[in-house]
Design an enzyme around this catalytic site. Sequence first.
Site, PDB file in Angstrom:
ATOM      1  N   LYS A  39       0.818  -1.325   0.033  1.00 42.27           N
ATOM      2  CA  LYS A  39      -0.678  -0.055   0.232  1.00 42.27           C
ATOM      3  C   LYS A  39       0.829   1.211   0.075  1.00 42.27           C
ATOM      4  O   LYS A  39       2.138   0.994   0.079  1.00 42.27           O
ATOM      5  CB  LYS A  39      -0.870   0.101   0.636  1.00 42.27           C
ATOM      6  CG  LYS A  39      -2.010  -1.127   1.091  1.00 42.27           C
ATOM      7  CD  LYS A  39      -3.009  -0.774   2.433  1.00 42.27           C
ATOM      8  CE  LYS A  39      -4.296  -2.034   2.679  1.00 42.27           C
ATOM      9  NZ  LYS A  39      -5.148  -1.723   3.621  1.00 42.27           N
ATOM     10  N   TYR A  79     -12.462  -2.339  -2.966  1.00 35.26           N
ATOM     11  CA  TYR A  79     -13.352  -2.777  -1.968  1.00 35.26           C
ATOM     12  C   TYR A  79     -14.494  -3.063  -2.115  1.00 35.26           C
ATOM     13  O   TYR A  79     -15.431  -2.690  -0.730  1.00 35.26           O
ATOM     14  CB  TYR A  79     -11.690  -2.000  -1.435  1.00 35.26           C
ATOM     15  CG  TYR A  79     -11.523  -2.082  -0.720  1.00 35.26           C
ATOM     16  CD1 TYR A  79     -10.469  -3.163   0.538  1.00 35.26           C
ATOM     17  CD2 TYR A  79      -9.691  -0.706  -0.857  1.00 35.26           C
ATOM     18  CE1 TYR A  79      -9.410  -3.432   0.387  1.00 35.26           C
ATOM     19  CE2 TYR A  79      -8.631  -1.287  -0.387  1.00 35.26           C
ATOM     20  CZ  TYR A  79      -8.435  -2.562   0.112  1.00 35.26           C
ATOM     21  OH  TYR A  79      -7.158  -3.023   1.276  1.00 35.26           O
ATOM     22  N   ARG A 115      -1.815 -14.868   3.832  1.00 31.39           N
ATOM     23  CA  ARG A 115      -2.395 -14.257   5.048  1.00 31.39           C
ATOM     24  C   ARG A 115      -1.790 -14.108   6.258  1.00 31.39           C
ATOM     25  O   ARG A 115      -1.835 -13.525   7.334  1.00 31.39           O
ATOM     26  CB  ARG A 115      -3.985 -14.122   5.277  1.00 31.39           C
ATOM     27  CG  ARG A 115      -4.861 -14.737   3.950  1.00 31.39           C
ATOM     28  CD  ARG A 115      -5.499 -13.110   3.670  1.00 31.39           C
ATOM     29  NE  ARG A 115      -6.543 -12.320   4.330  1.00 31.39           N
ATOM     30  CZ  ARG A 115      -6.890 -11.709   5.161  1.00 31.39           C
ATOM     31  NH1 ARG A 115      -6.939 -10.112   3.358  1.00 31.39           N
ATOM     32  NH2 ARG A 115      -7.629 -11.375   5.625  1.00 31.39           N
ATOM     33  N   ASN A 142      -2.317   0.063   7.270  1.00 25.49           N
ATOM     34  CA  ASN A 142      -1.560  -1.482   7.814  1.00 25.49           C
ATOM     35  C   ASN A 142      -1.178  -1.586   6.149  1.00 25.49           C
ATOM     36  O   ASN A 142      -0.856  -3.340   6.312  1.00 25.49           O
ATOM     37  CB  ASN A 142      -2.524  -2.258   8.184  1.00 25.49           C
ATOM     38  CG  ASN A 142      -3.802  -2.933   6.930  1.00 25.49           C
ATOM     39  OD1 ASN A 142      -3.323  -2.098   6.201  1.00 25.49           O
ATOM     40  ND2 ASN A 142      -4.728  -3.389   7.416  1.00 25.49           N
ATOM     41  N   HIS A 145      -1.874  -5.318   1.466  1.00 23.81           N
ATOM     42  CA  HIS A 145      -2.597  -6.538   1.251  1.00 23.81           C
ATOM     43  C   HIS A 145      -2.718  -7.934   0.267  1.00 23.81           C
ATOM     44  O   HIS A 145      -1.549  -7.851  -0.605  1.00 23.81           O
ATOM     45  CB  HIS A 145      -3.704  -5.382   0.088  1.00 23.81           C
ATOM     46  CG  HIS A 145      -5.126  -5.790  -0.414  1.00 23.81           C
ATOM     47  ND1 HIS A 145      -6.644  -6.076   0.073  1.00 23.81           N
ATOM     48  CD2 HIS A 145      -4.821  -7.015  -1.325  1.00 23.81           C
ATOM     49  CE1 HIS A 145      -7.068  -7.293  -0.244  1.00 23.81           C
ATOM     50  NE2 HIS A 145      -5.876  -7.552  -1.985  1.00 23.81           N
TER      51      HIS A 145
END
Length: 179
Positions: A39, A79, A115, A142, A145
């Site tokens: 990001k 999203y 993940r 964060n 992605h």
Amino acid sequence: MGSKRTGADQHGPNLWTKQARIEEDGWTGPNERTFIAIKPDGVQRKLVGEIIGRFERKGFRLVALKFLQASEEQLMEHYIDLRNKPFYGGLIKYMSSGPIVAMVWQGLDVVKTARKMLGETNPADSMPGTIRGDYCVEVSRNVIHGSDSVESAQKEIALWFRQHELLCWEDNSDRWIYE
Ligand code: IDP
Ligand code: MG
């Protein structure tokens, strides 16, 4: 020396790896793929090399990569499932605020494993040793992605990449990674 070369050898780009080629693989087993994006905060904080290095060293294979500034339209589509969340507007602004690194990585169970490598959505819930656990603090910044399922991975890869941007290439370390 002296051995007769095949036509493919004579015209190939080199003798040691097959030319990268574009191919529609069944995206299962070792061919499973996931969409990963560093990001804007990850790029600004100079985490690109570190993050790519973690996926490389794990043993996953890079299939596609590009550096781009995403449009709000593309991010709204990416999203779309979160469109009713109170943070949706801020999320789209944040994600379109600077360049991102969009990637496709391939390997056995890559969706689930990536993940785990990312950590939890909220960095405060992420274990040290995960990317979010090591490099960020707030949920809205964060740094990375990763697709949450094989189905989302397929949708996201199709949203961010054209078929000809996904390369199939012979990875010479495969025989040390897969039995
Ligand atoms: P994920 O990225 O771990 O899959 P999602 O629930 O899909 O998490 O949320 C997408 C992104 O939206 C998160 O990575 C984070 O950047 C942002 N986000 C999620 N929850 C919040 C929140 O409560 N406040 C602000 N941003 C959030
Ligand atoms: Mg998600």
